[in-house]
Enzyme design. Structure first.
Site, mmCIF file in Angstrom:
data_model
loop_
_atom_site.group_PDB
_atom_site.id
_atom_site.type_symbol
_atom_site.label_atom_id
_atom_site.label_comp_id
_atom_site.label_asym_id
_atom_site.label_seq_id
_atom_site.Cartn_x
_atom_site.Cartn_y
_atom_site.Cartn_z
ATOM 1 N N THR A 90 -38.686 -40.767 10.128
ATOM 2 C CA THR A 90 -38.776 -40.271 8.746
ATOM 3 C C THR A 90 -37.800 -39.131 8.523
ATOM 4 O OG1 THR A 90 -41.061 -40.970 8.407
ATOM 5 C CG2 THR A 90 -40.276 -39.142 7.065
ATOM 6 N N ASN A 170 -41.399 -53.156 8.583
ATOM 7 C CA ASN A 170 -42.588 -52.676 9.286
ATOM 8 C C ASN A 170 -43.851 -53.444 8.928
ATOM 9 O OD1 ASN A 170 -41.909 -51.121 6.783
ATOM 10 N ND2 ASN A 170 -43.980 -50.341 7.059
ATOM 11 N N CYS A 345 -48.343 -45.514 6.786
ATOM 12 C CA CYS A 345 -47.892 -44.342 6.050
ATOM 13 C C CYS A 345 -48.367 -44.345 4.608
ATOM 14 C CB CYS A 345 -46.370 -44.270 6.082
ATOM 15 S SG CYS A 345 -45.705 -44.183 7.752
#
Length: 394
Positions: A90, A170, A345
């Site tokens: 990130t 992802n 996330c």
């Protein structure tokens, strides 16, 4: 039947007192025991500051950091001094995207190409730049969940300063055509950034392409500790990519990422990278076998794969079963396997997957999507128990 894990001895038996088998590696992977051992050694014994030049403790720490740069660089055929250590992918994504803004503004090239299926760590920084007047083009994926190189080529403009495309999604595990996109960019000066959080150490060859200028790495996806990652910044000839730091003070990491280096975490990332490279072939073989067994078990239930299976990495399967809600499926499987229905996330938002929605899937199929992901330490899947539990819900 007990499902062996080299890491935490999990069991697939619903009545076993052991914890359920962990199948959410795309969120985070367990720390590899060899990595944990080295991290502890640098926490408790070799605890020096890599910036201390006057004694043995600092020198030992510095030498380990340098070796870790080489271990990370080898995975993607980069040079050790092109590796910048960060807190994770990130931060690397933010440094790559926001760190290029000053150069873009100075040159007047304010167009950026990315995709609708990127991780929020890419989409949100791009949103910030859009608010600052940048022109951001987000390409839609094909039906199979991948963005074509032709679409990237068609979107290129003279003022395109960056192209940012993830290597592996992802949520779906779909591999993006990084090599083809790199080829499409051969004669264009745009900086090519690849978010390789889900690909580093797993998908080897495409990430070695020298046309990739910036590459984001996450340690905890490959058995390394959380809180460590890297941004690989390949030179073009003798020129470095013109990034501006997001933080200041100390001058570490060529001034791009100041602060005392976390030698234990860096050592862990280095070891995890070296192991991933050495064991890549065996890991791939095991992952393919596990995926095939799961697909075979789910087929009688009418399961459909969310993403082109021919383009999907072997460590991930995202599927939907008609008439089955993902929350109900996860609840039914909770004492057998720990799985997910989207990105860790953004899971607290309970919003439909932006990745699956962008691919044009129906609302019911998106709502029913279940993601299972695995990696080193998982040698068998309790496919019979999984299928049995899901069958009860249909």
């Amino acid at each position: 039947m007990t499902v062996a894990s080299d890491y935490d001895r999990q069991s697939s038996e619903p009545t076993s007192p052991a914890r359920p088998l962990y199948l959410d590696y795309n969120a985070t992977a367990p720390v590899e025991p060899r990595v944990a051992k080295e991290v502890m050694a640098f926490l408790t014994h070799e605890f020096g500051n890599a910036g201390s030049r006057t004694h043995e403790y600092g020198q030992s720490a510095k030498e380990r950091v340098n070796r870790a740069r080489d271990e990370v660089a080898r995975v993607v055929a980069a040079k050790p001094d092109e590796v910048i250590f960060t807190s994770g992918a990130t931060e690397s994504d933010n440094l790559a995207i926001l760190g290029l803004a000053s150069h873009a503004e100075k040159t007047g090239n304010r167009h950026i190409i990315s995709t609708q299926i990127e991780h929020k760590a890419v989409l949100e920084p791009l949103g910030i730049l859009a608010d600052r007047g940048f022109d951001v083009t987000l390409l839609a994926p094909e039906d199979g969940g991948w963005v074509s190189a032709d679409a990237v080529a068609e979107a290129l403009r003279p003022d395109t300063v960056m192209v940012s495309v993830m290597a592996v999604n992802n949520e779906t595990g779909v591999i993006q055509p990084i090599d083809a996109i790199a080829e499409a960019l051969r004669d264009h000066p745009a900086i090519f950034h690849v978010d390789a959080a889900q690909a580093f150490g797993k998908l080897l060859s495409p990430l070695t392409d020298p046309r990739i200028d910036l590459l984001s790495v996450s340690g905890h996806k490959i058995g390394g500790p959380k809180g460590i990652g890297a941004l690989v910044t390949r030179r073009r000839g003798f020129k470095r990519i013109p990034l501006t730091p997001l933080m200041y003070g100390g001058g570490q990491e060529r001034g791009l990422r100041p602060g005392t280096l976390s030698v234990p975490l860096i050592a862990g990332l280095g070891t995890a990278s070296a192991i991933a490279l050495k064991e890549a072939e065996d890991r791939l073989s095991t992952a393919e076998r596990l995926r095939d067994s799961l697909i075979e078990a789910l087929e009688p239930l009418g399961a459909v794969t969310n993403g082109d299976l021919d383009r999907t990495i072997a460590t991930t399967l995202n599927f939907s079963i008609p008439g089955l809600d993902s929350e109900a499926a996860i609840l039914a499987l909770k004492d057998v396997v720990s799985v997910s229905n989207g990105s860790a996330c953004t899971s607290r938002s309970y919003e439909p997957s932006h990745v699956l929605s962008a691919a044009g899937l129906t609302a019911d199929r998106v709502a029913g999507a279940v993601r299972m992901s695995w990696g080193p330490g998982v040698t068998e899947l309790p496919v019979d128990h999984i299928a049995e539990r899901l069958k009860r819900l249909i």
